[in-house]
Design a protein around this motif. Structure first.
Motif, short mmCIF file in Angstrom:
data_model
loop_
_atom_site.label_atom_id
_atom_site.label_comp_id
_atom_site.label_asym_id
_atom_site.label_seq_id
_atom_site.Cartn_x
_atom_site.Cartn_y
_atom_site.Cartn_z
N LEU A 52 1.67 7.60 18.90
CA LEU A 52 0.82 8.93 18.09
C LEU A 52 -0.76 8.06 18.61
O LEU A 52 -0.52 6.85 18.66
CB LEU A 52 0.65 9.10 17.15
N ASP A 53 -1.74 8.84 18.61
CA ASP A 53 -3.22 8.74 18.33
C ASP A 53 -3.75 8.48 17.65
O ASP A 53 -3.38 8.44 16.39
CB ASP A 53 -3.99 10.01 18.22
N LYS A 54 -3.83 6.74 17.68
CA LYS A 54 -4.06 5.59 16.53
C LYS A 54 -5.40 6.72 15.23
O LYS A 54 -4.90 6.07 13.95
CB LYS A 54 -4.64 4.19 16.98
N ASN A 55 -6.24 7.44 16.07
CA ASN A 55 -7.02 8.01 14.40
C ASN A 55 -6.16 8.54 13.71
O ASN A 55 -5.74 8.80 12.48
CB ASN A 55 -8.47 8.15 15.50
N TYR A 56 -5.28 9.52 14.46
CA TYR A 56 -4.93 11.09 13.69
C TYR A 56 -4.12 9.20 12.78
O TYR A 56 -2.92 10.96 11.73
CB TYR A 56 -3.22 11.20 14.98
N MET A 57 -2.72 8.66 13.05
CA MET A 57 -2.19 8.33 12.60
C MET A 57 -2.40 7.97 11.53
O MET A 57 -1.86 7.59 10.49
CB MET A 57 -1.19 6.70 13.15
N TYR A 58 -3.52 7.21 11.48
CA TYR A 58 -4.13 6.19 10.55
C TYR A 58 -4.60 7.23 9.44
O TYR A 58 -4.80 7.19 8.44
CB TYR A 58 -5.18 5.24 10.72
N GLN A 59 -5.26 8.26 9.52
CA GLN A 59 -5.18 9.55 8.89
C GLN A 59 -4.58 9.90 8.11
O GLN A 59 -4.33 10.51 6.95
CB GLN A 59 -6.19 10.30 9.60
N LYS A 60 -3.15 10.67 8.84
CA LYS A 60 -2.24 10.79 8.82
C LYS A 60 -1.68 9.92 7.44
O LYS A 60 -0.73 10.09 6.19
CB LYS A 60 -1.06 10.57 9.73
N LEU A 61 -1.54 8.73 7.68
CA LEU A 61 -1.24 7.22 6.57
C LEU A 61 -2.25 7.19 5.39
O LEU A 61 -1.90 7.03 4.10
CB LEU A 61 -1.28 6.20 7.90
N LEU A 62 -3.26 7.72 5.94
CA LEU A 62 -4.26 7.49 4.45
C LEU A 62 -4.02 8.70 3.31
O LEU A 62 -3.72 8.45 2.46
CB LEU A 62 -5.67 7.65 4.66
N ASP A 63 -3.26 9.77 4.23
CA ASP A 63 -2.65 11.09 3.18
C ASP A 63 -2.30 10.74 2.68
O ASP A 63 -1.95 11.95 1.64
CB ASP A 63 -3.60 12.56 4.65
N TYR A 64 -0.68 9.83 3.23
CA TYR A 64 0.07 9.62 2.72
C TYR A 64 -0.03 9.01 0.97
O TYR A 64 0.73 9.13 0.39
CB TYR A 64 1.34 9.35 3.34
N LYS A 65 -0.70 8.41 1.42
CA LYS A 65 -1.00 6.92 0.88
C LYS A 65 -1.53 7.54 -0.88
O LYS A 65 -1.31 7.33 -1.88
CB LYS A 65 -1.96 5.63 1.20
N ALA A 66 -2.44 8.83 -0.59
CA ALA A 66 -3.30 9.48 -1.57
C ALA A 66 -2.23 10.19 -1.72
O ALA A 66 -2.83 10.88 -2.92
CB ALA A 66 -4.59 10.03 -1.35
N GLY A 67 -1.17 10.90 -1.49
CA GLY A 67 -0.75 11.92 -1.89
C GLY A 67 -1.21 13.08 -1.32
O GLY A 67 -0.70 14.21 -2.31
N LYS A 68 -1.78 13.55 -0.43
CA LYS A 68 -3.21 14.56 0.46
C LYS A 68 -1.91 15.18 1.09
O LYS A 68 -2.19 15.90 1.29
CB LYS A 68 -4.21 14.17 0.46
N SER A 69 -0.61 14.86 1.99
CA SER A 69 0.17 15.45 3.01
C SER A 69 1.25 15.99 2.68
O SER A 69 1.68 15.81 0.97
CB SER A 69 0.28 13.98 3.45
N VAL A 70 1.46 16.56 3.05
CA VAL A 70 2.67 17.96 2.60
C VAL A 70 4.12 17.63 3.52
O VAL A 70 3.65 17.22 3.76
CB VAL A 70 1.54 19.40 2.16
N GLY A 71 5.25 18.44 2.33
CA GLY A 71 6.50 18.53 3.27
C GLY A 71 7.01 17.43 2.19
O GLY A 71 7.24 16.87 1.50
N ASP A 72 8.33 16.69 3.36
CA ASP A 72 9.63 15.87 2.68
C ASP A 72 8.68 14.54 2.89
O ASP A 72 9.54 14.13 3.47
CB ASP A 72 9.96 16.46 3.23
N THR A 73 6.93 13.99 1.48
CA THR A 73 6.91 12.90 2.33
C THR A 73 7.25 12.20 0.99
O THR A 73 6.26 10.51 0.76
CB THR A 73 5.56 13.53 2.48
N GLN A 74 7.83 12.15 -0.18
CA GLN A 74 7.50 11.30 -1.43
C GLN A 74 7.96 9.87 -1.35
O GLN A 74 7.70 9.04 -0.65
CB GLN A 74 8.67 11.77 -2.33
N MET A 75 9.43 9.89 0.18
CA MET A 75 9.08 8.54 0.63
C MET A 75 8.18 7.86 1.26
O MET A 75 7.88 6.29 1.17
CB MET A 75 9.91 7.96 1.96
N MET A 76 7.34 7.99 2.47
CA MET A 76 6.00 8.07 2.59
C MET A 76 5.14 7.73 1.83
O MET A 76 3.95 6.35 1.92
CB MET A 76 5.93 8.49 3.69
N GLN A 77 4.60 8.20 0.70
CA GLN A 77 3.90 7.91 -0.04
C GLN A 77 3.92 6.96 -1.08
O GLN A 77 3.48 6.04 -0.95
CB GLN A 77 4.02 9.41 -1.10
#
Length: 99
Positions: A52-77
């Motif tokens: 995966l693109d490093k910038n995309y993945m980093y932003q996605k991980l930050l979104d999970y950490k902040a609780g901003k990502s949607v979908g089945d993300t409880q484990m990732m959060q």
């Protein structure tokens, strides 16, 4: 024109604040292997994260950490809250380099 090129270079170089440490990135990635497979190469319905693109993945991980990502993300959060932002950068670097 030179000012524009210099500005773009500066912005691009600031997108990641830490220097990549391959050993640390690989060690951190071990916590992802249980779900995403060895080196992020999942063979199940869980997404492949290798390459995966490093910038995309980093932003996605930050979104999970902040609780901003949607979908089945409880484990990732829960999982990403255990990492510092710098460690998430290392993970993003590591997986972006896996072929």
């Amino acid at each position: 024109m030179k000012k524009l090129a210099l500005s773009l270079f500066c912005l691009a170089s600031m997108s990641f604040a830490v220097e990549y440490d391959a050993v640390r990135g690989e060690m951190l990635s071990l916590s992802c292997a249980n779900c995403h497979g060895t080196n992020g190469k999942s063979t199940t319905t869980i997404p492949v994260i290798a390459g995966l693109d490093k910038n995309y993945m980093y932003q996605k991980l930050l979104d999970y950490k902040a609780g901003k990502s949607v979908g089945d993300t409880q484990m990732m959060q829960k999982h990403t809250k255990g990492f510092t932002d710098e460690e998430l950068e290392q993970l993003s670097y590591y997986f972006s380099k896996v072929k």
